[in-house]
Design a protein around this motif. Structure first.
Motif, PDB file in Angstrom:
ATOM      1  N   THR A 142     -46.019  45.962   2.063  1.00 36.67           N
ATOM      2  CA  THR A 142     -45.730  44.580   2.457  1.00 36.67           C
ATOM      3  C   THR A 142     -44.455  44.052   1.799  1.00 36.67           C
ATOM      4  N   PHE A 143     -44.068  44.595   0.643  1.00 41.29           N
ATOM      5  CA  PHE A 143     -42.816  44.208   0.004  1.00 41.29           C
ATOM      6  C   PHE A 143     -42.514  45.229  -1.094  1.00 41.29           C
ATOM      7  N   CYS A 144     -41.262  45.229  -1.550  1.00 45.27           N
ATOM      8  CA  CYS A 144     -40.857  46.029  -2.708  1.00 45.27           C
ATOM      9  C   CYS A 144     -39.654  45.343  -3.337  1.00 45.27           C
ATOM     10  N   ASN A 145     -39.707  45.139  -4.661  1.00 49.25           N
ATOM     11  CA  ASN A 145     -38.610  44.410  -5.312  1.00 49.25           C
ATOM     12  C   ASN A 145     -37.403  45.317  -5.568  1.00 49.25           C
ATOM     13  N   ALA A 146     -36.321  44.707  -6.041  1.00 49.73           N
ATOM     14  CA  ALA A 146     -35.061  45.434  -6.222  1.00 49.73           C
ATOM     15  C   ALA A 146     -35.195  46.581  -7.223  1.00 49.73           C
ATOM     16  N   SER A 147     -35.909  46.330  -8.351  1.00 50.53           N
ATOM     17  CA  SER A 147     -36.072  47.383  -9.358  1.00 50.53           C
ATOM     18  C   SER A 147     -36.835  48.570  -8.780  1.00 50.53           C
ATOM     19  N   GLY A 148     -37.866  48.272  -7.981  1.00 47.80           N
ATOM     20  CA  GLY A 148     -38.643  49.338  -7.365  1.00 47.80           C
ATOM     21  C   GLY A 148     -37.814  50.150  -6.392  1.00 47.80           C
ATOM     22  N   LEU A 149     -37.020  49.473  -5.556  1.00 55.30           N
ATOM     23  CA  LEU A 149     -36.168  50.173  -4.601  1.00 55.30           C
ATOM     24  C   LEU A 149     -35.162  51.071  -5.311  1.00 55.30           C
ATOM     25  N   VAL A 172     -37.855  43.660 -14.459  1.00 54.46           N
ATOM     26  CA  VAL A 172     -37.375  45.014 -14.742  1.00 54.46           C
ATOM     27  C   VAL A 172     -38.301  46.039 -14.115  1.00 54.46           C
ATOM     28  N   GLU A 173     -39.604  45.755 -14.113  1.00 51.08           N
ATOM     29  CA  GLU A 173     -40.568  46.676 -13.535  1.00 51.08           C
ATOM     30  C   GLU A 173     -40.409  46.751 -12.017  1.00 51.08           C
ATOM     31  N   GLY A 174     -40.715  47.929 -11.477  1.00 51.95           N
ATOM     32  CA  GLY A 174     -40.803  48.039 -10.036  1.00 51.95           C
ATOM     33  C   GLY A 174     -42.109  47.418  -9.562  1.00 51.95           C
ATOM     34  N   ILE A 175     -42.068  46.687  -8.455  1.00 50.29           N
ATOM     35  CA  ILE A 175     -43.268  46.036  -7.907  1.00 50.29           C
ATOM     36  C   ILE A 175     -43.269  46.230  -6.395  1.00 50.29           C
ATOM     37  N   TYR A 176     -44.403  46.685  -5.884  1.00 50.37           N
ATOM     38  CA  TYR A 176     -44.551  46.702  -4.425  1.00 50.37           C
ATOM     39  C   TYR A 176     -45.967  46.270  -4.068  1.00 50.37           C
ATOM     40  N   GLY A 177     -46.123  45.832  -2.836  1.00 55.02           N
ATOM     41  CA  GLY A 177     -47.433  45.411  -2.359  1.00 55.02           C
ATOM     42  C   GLY A 177     -47.846  46.223  -1.147  1.00 55.02           C
ATOM     43  N   MET A 178     -49.152  46.275  -0.921  1.00 53.20           N
ATOM     44  CA  MET A 178     -49.647  46.932   0.295  1.00 53.20           C
ATOM     45  C   MET A 178     -50.854  46.161   0.804  1.00 53.20           C
ATOM     46  N   ASP A 179     -51.058  46.258   2.125  1.00 46.78           N
ATOM     47  CA  ASP A 179     -52.201  45.570   2.706  1.00 46.78           C
ATOM     48  C   ASP A 179     -53.443  46.447   2.619  1.00 46.78           C
ATOM     49  N   ILE A 180     -54.546  46.008   3.215  1.00 46.39           N
ATOM     50  CA  ILE A 180     -55.818  46.721   3.100  1.00 46.39           C
ATOM     51  C   ILE A 180     -55.756  48.117   3.705  1.00 46.39           C
ATOM     52  N   ASN A 181     -54.783  48.358   4.574  1.00 46.34           N
ATOM     53  CA  ASN A 181     -54.622  49.672   5.202  1.00 46.34           C
ATOM     54  C   ASN A 181     -53.612  50.567   4.469  1.00 46.34           C
ATOM     55  N   GLY A 182     -53.090  50.071   3.331  1.00 47.57           N
ATOM     56  CA  GLY A 182     -52.141  50.865   2.563  1.00 47.57           C
ATOM     57  C   GLY A 182     -50.723  50.786   3.059  1.00 47.57           C
ATOM     58  N   LEU A 183     -50.423  49.812   3.949  1.00 49.50           N
ATOM     59  CA  LEU A 183     -49.072  49.658   4.478  1.00 49.50           C
ATOM     60  C   LEU A 183     -48.257  48.749   3.562  1.00 49.50           C
ATOM     61  N   GLY A 223     -34.971  55.035  -4.971  1.00 43.41           N
ATOM     62  CA  GLY A 223     -33.817  55.562  -4.256  1.00 43.41           C
ATOM     63  C   GLY A 223     -33.639  55.021  -2.854  1.00 43.41           C
ATOM     64  N   PHE A 224     -34.231  53.847  -2.550  1.00 44.49           N
ATOM     65  CA  PHE A 224     -34.077  53.247  -1.223  1.00 44.49           C
ATOM     66  C   PHE A 224     -33.059  52.118  -1.272  1.00 44.49           C
ATOM     67  N   ALA A 225     -32.356  51.924  -0.166  1.00 46.90           N
ATOM     68  CA  ALA A 225     -31.312  50.905  -0.110  1.00 46.90           C
ATOM     69  C   ALA A 225     -31.882  49.513   0.107  1.00 46.90           C
ATOM     70  N   ASN A 226     -32.926  49.381   0.933  1.00 47.09           N
ATOM     71  CA  ASN A 226     -33.518  48.067   1.201  1.00 47.09           C
ATOM     72  C   ASN A 226     -34.980  48.220   1.618  1.00 47.09           C
ATOM     73  N   GLN A 227     -35.659  47.089   1.678  1.00 48.47           N
ATOM     74  CA  GLN A 227     -37.097  47.087   1.975  1.00 48.47           C
ATOM     75  C   GLN A 227     -37.420  47.616   3.367  1.00 48.47           C
ATOM     76  N   GLY A 266     -44.134  48.008   6.343  1.00 47.61           N
ATOM     77  CA  GLY A 266     -44.979  48.384   7.472  1.00 47.61           C
ATOM     78  C   GLY A 266     -45.336  49.857   7.512  1.00 47.61           C
ATOM     79  N   LYS A 267     -44.885  50.651   6.498  1.00 48.50           N
ATOM     80  CA  LYS A 267     -45.182  52.086   6.468  1.00 48.50           C
ATOM     81  C   LYS A 267     -46.195  52.396   5.378  1.00 48.50           C
ATOM     82  N   ASN A 268     -46.910  53.503   5.559  1.00 48.91           N
ATOM     83  CA  ASN A 268     -47.906  53.905   4.564  1.00 48.91           C
ATOM     84  C   ASN A 268     -47.178  54.319   3.287  1.00 48.91           C
ATOM     85  N   ILE A 269     -47.311  53.489   2.258  1.00 48.71           N
ATOM     86  CA  ILE A 269     -46.550  53.704   1.029  1.00 48.71           C
ATOM     87  C   ILE A 269     -46.975  54.990   0.332  1.00 48.71           C
TER      88      ILE A 269
END
Length: 734
Positions: A293-300, A280-291, A304-308, A313-316
């Motif tokens: 790496t993933f975002c789950n369905a609840s987070g999207l 249920v929780e939103g979950i996203y990951g980022m690499d050492i540079n803050g980019l 308000g985003f349609a897909n990952q 690869g963008k600065n979250i």
């Protein structure tokens, strides 16, 4: 007092067991029983009568919707939920007899009384709790996080429900005992003692550790300890435990899946995404540079985003965390997730916002967990939830503790605190105005509580409009208001009084012109007691009310009758003509002048109760339907209520109440007969009938006399019939 009016009229039909009945009646809690199907209040204990400020008979004559301000539809829904036991605990706003609104907590249980489905209510006044109690009740005991409060000796003071759920202990098992004796892990490798001494000095400690439950199960927890402050003194610590077992397990599983990615990259990604999307929780990951790496369905979905692909690869930070809640930019070096990433530590935040794709913010509660590989931080996993509703709930609690629910003005509690805060030399001279809105009881009794609410809201708006920004305007009672005016002398205050009265007199609520009784007093010297100043202002207000009582009453009666006559010219002519005829009959009876005057006035006001009639009913010429007839036949009762409220018309009220009673007992509203009907009412009855037949029905005099004779002894007093005929025969009548 309400308590003196309380009496038990149940005759054993509600609660027949004598022991339980006594327990019910004398219970200090507010107890009510009402019928599920109709909402009628069947039984109430003494505490309920005192709280709602009704006598027992008055309270048990009401319906539950008379005290609950929800709509009838919403009340039915809540009753159904309670009866089916889908919900047992409710927060409502209840209305007292004096029109005050109170926030209450209600515990509801289904019961059967005399074969009827009923609900048994235990009502608690929530607004009268102090702010700290409200916060504990709403934010401590009901918090989804396990919480415990300890004193400066590290002994347990209290725990919440989530603590019991997480650790298995109930309060009676650990109260007054050292917390560490119950939750510290036995194995020395887990013996990470929280430094409470730092917390008692004012620091906030946040760490991850392991604790044990009552059944010796070890769990991974995030621990946040903050000082527990009462009256500006740190008396202990509030410790929050958040079970992070699943989060750590999730991070571990993510690492394991990534490790296997070398051989089964596609399958691992699919499994990882399936795992992430199941939360249920939103979950996203980022690499050492803050980019990202993933975002789950609840987070999207929350963002308000349609897909990952829109994030990968963008600065979250630049996409969802680039501004503070006030709209000011948040540089990346101030971002707590980025700082935690660089420092390799976990972080918990519940005071910030994330920004959606469409540029709108929402409150978030988030955790950031660093990811390690070969002892080095390689990225982070952030879990978050939408915290908007929780924030609104907290803000609503704070708002209600200092504001009047109906008018939006400050309440008495805030006003009293403001008096203390503003009582300084720099604010001298300080003036206090005390006011009492006139006609609230009349408005409530005649036009209903919604009209009374409108009167109070109108008065509140006038007070706010005429006062300055820094003035404190508060509703301190049912119809009482107070204004605190810093740096305001006596002359300025006197001018403001006149302005308030003038502006309010321009307002009209139903048929009543707005008016208010006011008094004021000014503090000039530092040593003057501001509380005494307020008492003097209140005394002057009462003197104003008493001295102008007669004028106020006359003005209200005049407003009502003028409004009725403006709505209908026919009603105006009718009032004047009936008054003249009644006067002639009274004079023919050789009554004293004072009695003649009373009968003349009562006849003029006899239809004042029609002020509440709908326009269509008031002016309808065709026969009434059943609903319209029932509404019309209430006008003598309404007229009685109006005239009974004022000293000058008190002796007219009974004549107006019974002016539609018939000599043979077939009239309304009471169905009384003969000399049971007051002389005034009998005179008005025949005078009104004669006037209506002549003026409204356009009958000639001879036909009217035939009809009057026919109804003598049935509708009309036979003696008064003779007198009327004599007056008509001598052509003395209008």
């Amino acid at each position: 007092m309400v308590n003196s009016n309380y009496k038990d009229n149940s005759n054993g039909t509600i609660i027949s067991d004598i022991g339980f009945k006594s327990l019910f009646d004398n219970n200090v809690n507010i107890l009510l029983i009402f019928e599920k199907a109709t909402g009628k209040i069947l039984y109430a204990n003494k505490a309920a009568c005192e709280y709602y400020q009704y006598s027992y008979d008055e309270l048990t004559s009401l319906n539950i919707r008379n005290i609950n301000i929800l709509s009838e539809t919403d009340i039915k829904k809540e009753i159904e939920k309670a009866y089916l036991e889908k919900r047992k605990y409710f927060n409502f706003i209840h209305r007292l007899a004096n029109n005050d609104l109170r926030r209450v907590e209600v515990s509801a249980s289904p019961v059967t009384v005399d074969g009827k489905e009923c609900l048994f209510l235990i009502v608690t006044d929530a607004i009268n709790k102090n702010s700290q109690q409200l916060m504990i009740a709403d934010l401590f005991y009901e918090s989804p996080n396990a919480m415990v409060i300890i004193n400066d000796e590290k002994k347990v003071l209290t725990i919440n429900k989530s603590f019991t759920k997480l650790f298995g202990y109930h309060l009676h098992e650990i109260e007054g005992k050292l917390l560490k004796d119950f939750v510290m892990a036995d194995d020395s490798q887990y013996d990470v003692i929280l430094n409470i001494e730092r917390v008692l000095k004012g620091e906030v400690v946040n760490k991850n550790s392991v604790r044990k439950t009552k059944n010796n199960q070890l769990i991974d927890v995030n621990i946040i300890a903050t000082p527990y402050v009462i009256n500006n003194n740190i008396i202990g610590a509030l410790i929050l435990y958040n079970d992070i077992t699943e989060q750590l397990k999730l991070v571990k599983e993510i690492e394991e899946i990534k490790h296997k990615a070398h051989e089964e990259l596609k399958e691992s990604k699919d499994n990882l995404q399936l795992l992430l999307d199941s939360t249920v929780e939103g979950i996203y990951g980022m690499d050492i540079n803050g980019l990202c790496t993933f975002c789950n369905a609840s987070g999207l979905k929350m963002l308000g985003f349609a897909n990952q692909d829109e994030l990968l690869g963008k600065n979250i930070h630049d996409i969802i965390h680039y501004r503070y809640s006030d709209g000011n930019p948040m540089p990346i070096d101030e971002c707590k997730t980025y700082i935690a990433l660089k420092e390799g530590r976990g972080v918990y935040v519940d005071t910030e916002v994330f920004w959606r794709k469409d540029g709108t913010p929402f409150d978030v509660e988030y955790y950031s967990y660093p990811q390690f590989k070969d002892g080095k931080v390689v990225g982070a996993v952030i879990t978050f939830i939408d915290n908007t509703e929780k924030k609104k709930h907290e803000e609503n609690i704070i708002y209600l503790s200092y504001h009047d629910y109906l008018t939006g003005l400050y309440n008495r509690k805030y006003f009293e605190e403001a008096m203390i805060r503003m009582d300084t030399k720099d604010n001298l001279p300080i003036s206090i105005i005390f006011g009492d809105v006139n006609g609230l009881k009349l408005t409530n009794d005649i036009f209903g509580h919604s009209a009374g609410d409108h009167l109070l809201k109108t008065a509140s708006q006038v007070l706010k409009n005429v006062c300055r920004k820094d003035d404190i305007v508060a509703r301190v009672g049912g119809d009482e208001f107070a204004i605190l005016l810093p740096k305001t002398n006596e002359r300025e205050t006197f001018i403001l009084l006149g302005k308030i009265k003038t502006e309010l007199s321009k307002q009209k609520i139903n048929a009543i012109k707005g008016s208010i009784s006011l008094g004021f007093m000014t503090k000039v010297h530092v040593e003057d007691d501001l509380e005494k100043i307020m008492e003097i202002a209140e005394d002057w207000m009462y003197k104003d009310k008493i001295s102008n009582r007669k004028n106020i009453s006359s003005e209200m009666i005049k407003d009502i009758i003028d409004t009725l006559h403006k709505r209908s010219d026919a009603e105006k002519r009718h009032s004047i003509n009936v008054s003249k005829i009644a006067k002639q009959i009274a004079e023919k009876l050789n009554l004293p002048e004072t009695e003649v005057r009373k009968i003349k006035d009562a006849a003029f006001y006899h239809d004042i109760g029609k002020i509440v009639l709908d326009e269509n009913v008031l002016k309808k010429n065709s026969p009434f339907n059943d609903k319209e007839k029932k509404e019309f036949e209430q006008h003598p009762v309404i007229g009685y209520r109006i005239l009974n409220l004022f000293d000058d018309t008190l002796d007219l009220a009974e004549g107006v109440l019974y002016h539609h009673e018939n000599w043979n007992g077939t009239g309304y509203p009471k169905g009384i007969s003969g000399n049971e009907i007051s002389l005034i009412a009998r005179i008005i009855r025949i005078a009104e009938a004669y006037e209506s037949m002549i003026t409204e029905k356009k009958m000639n005099v001879n036909d009217v006399l035939v009809e009057i004779k026919k109804q003598s002894g049935i509708k009309y007093d036979p003696e008064l019939t003779k007198i009327l005929l004599e007056i008509v025969s001598t052509k003395m009548i209008i």
